[in-house]
Design a protein around this motif. Structure first.
Motif, PDB file in Angstrom:
ATOM      1  N   ARG A 282     118.255   0.708 -79.604  1.00 40.87           N
ATOM      2  CA  ARG A 282     117.974  -0.517 -80.415  1.00 40.87           C
ATOM      3  C   ARG A 282     118.034  -0.700 -81.628  1.00 40.87           C
ATOM      4  NH1 ARG A 282     113.079  -2.973 -76.228  1.00 40.87           N
ATOM      5  NH2 ARG A 282     113.951  -1.835 -74.570  1.00 40.87           N
TER       6      ARG A 282
ATOM      7  N   CYS B 225     118.491 -14.828 -75.665  1.00 41.72           N
ATOM      8  CA  CYS B 225     118.159 -13.497 -75.867  1.00 41.72           C
ATOM      9  C   CYS B 225     117.353 -13.033 -74.553  1.00 41.72           C
ATOM     10  CB  CYS B 225     117.400 -13.340 -77.105  1.00 41.72           C
ATOM     11  SG  CYS B 225     115.920 -14.519 -77.280  1.00 41.72           S
TER      12      CYS B 225
ATOM     13  N   PHE C  52     115.652  -9.753 -77.100  1.00 39.15           N
ATOM     14  CA  PHE C  52     116.814  -9.124 -77.455  1.00 39.15           C
ATOM     15  C   PHE C  52     118.250  -9.758 -77.301  1.00 39.15           C
ATOM     16  CE2 PHE C  52     113.254  -6.351 -77.300  1.00 39.15           C
ATOM     17  CZ  PHE C  52     113.275  -5.580 -78.618  1.00 39.15           C
ATOM     18  N   ASP C  53     119.178  -9.455 -78.209  1.00 42.72           N
ATOM     19  CA  ASP C  53     120.450  -9.772 -78.020  1.00 42.72           C
ATOM     20  C   ASP C  53     121.322  -8.367 -77.816  1.00 42.72           C
ATOM     21  OD1 ASP C  53     120.167 -12.710 -78.649  1.00 42.72           O
ATOM     22  OD2 ASP C  53     120.218 -12.340 -80.654  1.00 42.72           O
ATOM     23  N   ASP C  54     122.704  -8.892 -77.176  1.00 43.91           N
ATOM     24  CA  ASP C  54     123.447  -7.919 -77.127  1.00 43.91           C
ATOM     25  C   ASP C  54     124.263  -8.064 -78.441  1.00 43.91           C
ATOM     26  OD1 ASP C  54     125.381  -9.996 -77.173  1.00 43.91           O
ATOM     27  OD2 ASP C  54     126.039  -9.854 -74.932  1.00 43.91           O
TER      28      ASP C  54
ATOM     29  N   VAL D 129     121.068  -2.966 -77.881  1.00 42.63           N
ATOM     30  CA  VAL D 129     120.521  -4.320 -77.980  1.00 42.63           C
ATOM     31  C   VAL D 129     119.655  -4.399 -79.318  1.00 42.63           C
ATOM     32  CG1 VAL D 129     119.870  -4.217 -75.514  1.00 42.63           C
ATOM     33  CG2 VAL D 129     118.226  -3.371 -77.197  1.00 42.63           C
TER      34      VAL D 129
ATOM     35  N   ILE E 151     122.500  -6.381 -70.443  1.00 41.83           N
ATOM     36  CA  ILE E 151     121.789  -7.309 -71.062  1.00 41.83           C
ATOM     37  C   ILE E 151     122.503  -8.559 -70.962  1.00 41.83           C
ATOM     38  CG2 ILE E 151     122.583  -6.904 -73.378  1.00 41.83           C
ATOM     39  CD1 ILE E 151     119.934  -7.378 -74.585  1.00 41.83           C
TER      40      ILE E 151
ATOM     41  N   ALA F 133     120.492  -0.812 -71.011  1.00 40.05           N
ATOM     42  CA  ALA F 133     120.718  -1.726 -72.135  1.00 40.05           C
ATOM     43  C   ALA F 133     122.314  -2.303 -72.005  1.00 40.05           C
ATOM     44  CB  ALA F 133     120.805  -0.947 -73.349  1.00 40.05           C
TER      45      ALA F 133
END
Length: 411
Positions: free
Chosen positions: A126, A43, A100-102, A234, A14, A11
């Motif tokens: 997450r 993302c 997914f974003d950080d 994430v 990312i 993760a």
């Protein structure tokens, strides 16, 4: 850049993956230094995570149970109580290709009090904002290499996750448009079997009836708590389904209405129907801890299924079902539950640290713990408590599924 070079294994990577896969610039260290063309970081699609692209089982050409003349029904289950909630199947559209974003990117739109659902598998941790889940209810995901269905039922405030590999097949799930006891009824697209979200059990359908999905512990926390505890985590991105008004709450005032929408189950007058409770021990020792009691005590210890369990409350999280916006709801706080025994046999007792909200100290070693059950300071630093499956929900639905429950309250 070839897709294979965009795969990420942790993760923490990312940001680099987003930059590589979108063409954003990086500095000499490999860290992303610029946004995408629209000014926003890109993302990362699930398929770009290591083991994230999992093939689902083949879909069978079968009708939904309500369109069959003689569907197979779980013994003792009242199929007549499965009623339409209004939308057709997948009218509430699940997220099948999550992105997914950080944490830094998610922090641009989430508020400290924003409610998020936290799911952990190994080192993969997450957050799923309820602002997104309220409008989709289901995310077909792969976390830590494990195919999961991440679910949220707004009418019950139940945020639950389950493994979605059954008999060696990876199922993917949709919203059936039906409710049972005001609870989300899911269906798997492979066989159109119906599953209740609250129990993860297949209740109607030839293929899997009687099967119970393996539950993965989850927590509903304030965004501030997640971003502090998991800075390299994430977060489900609103760009998974762009163009949505994710700040809006379609269930304004539901929590205090006292009117359980489309609920036809039995009631119990030990508590008002919409009382918030923490439900534990669903597999054999059901216990409901009243949230107001937990909020007053901050720490409540119970025994569930033969295990000593500690339940904590911390301030900060807003109710997703109260005001016109998800972030604007009144504070309900966050709850978590863990086994108090460590692997070496030591049993811990805890007290809150008043100087730092959301942290706790064990009385045996003086170590400090966060809301994810991690010792972050002291003799036990690096130790992690085993999470206990629990549900932040309303009394009416907990009793409907667990009528033999014990109530833990101030009285």
């Amino acid at each position: 850049m070839p897709a294979a070079l965009c795969r990420i294994s942790t993760a923490a990577a990312i940001v680099l993956a987003a930059a590589a896969c979108s063409g954003a610039a990086t500095d000499d260290s490999g860290d992303a230094v610029g946004p995408s063309a629209d000014g926003r970081a890109t993302c990362v699609p699930l398929a770009e995570f290591e083991n994230g692209d999992v093939a689902n089982a083949p879909v069978q050409d079968v009708a939904f149970p309500w369109d069959r003349p003689d569907p197979v029904v779980l013994e003792g289950f009242d199929f007549s109580r499965v009623i339409s909630g209004g939308p057709p199947p997948d009218g509430i559209r699940p997220i099948d290709d999550p992105c997914f974003d950080d944490v830094a990117t998610a922090d641009e739109w989430l508020q400290p009090q924003s409610p998020v659902m936290v799911v952990e598998v190994g080192d993969d941790r997450r957050a799923y904002p309820l602002a997104i889940l309220t409008q989709h209810e289901i995310v077909n995901d792969v976390v830590g290499g494990e195919p999961l269905v991440v679910t949220y039922c707004p009418l019950c405030n139940s945020g639950l996750a389950f493994e979605r590999t059954v008999d060696g097949q990876v199922l993917d799930f949709g919203t059936s448009g039906r409710l049972f006891q005001a609870n989300l009824v899911m269906y798997d697209r492979q066989s159109k079997t119906l599953w209740t979200q609250f129990t993860g059990k297949a209740v109607v359908g030839e293929a899997f009836v009687g099967t119970e999905l393996v539950r993965v512990p989850t927590s509903l926390l304030a965004w501030e708590d997640f971003r502090t505890a998991v800075p390299d985590g994430v977060v489900l991105s609103p760009d998974s389904e762009p163009g949505r008004d994710y700040g809006r709450n379609p269930y304004t005032g539901y929590e205090d209405s006292g009117d359980q929408f489309l609920f036809e189950g039995d009631r119990d007058d030990r508590l008002p129907p919409n009382t918030r409770v923490v439900g534990l021990g669903a597999d054999g020792d059901p216990t409901a801890v009243v949230l107001d009691h937990l909020r007053e005590e901050t720490v409540v210890d119970v025994e569930v299924d033969g295990q000593p369990v500690t339940i904590w409350w911390a301030p900060g999280q807003a109710s997703a079902l109260d005001r016109e916006t998800v972030d604007g709801g009144r504070e309900v706080g966050s709850t978590v539950a863990f086994v108090r025994d460590l692997d070496d046999g030591m049993q811990l007792t805890f007290t809150p640290l008043d100087e730092v909200a959301g942290t706790f100290r064990d009385e045996q070693t003086g170590s400090t713990w966060n809301l994810l059950g991690e010792a972050i300071d002291g003799e036990l630093a690096g130790t992690k408590l085993d999470p206990v499956s629990r549900d932040d929900t309303f009394w009416f639905v907990w009793f409907a599924f667990q009528p033999d429950t014990v109530v833990v309250s101030r009285s």
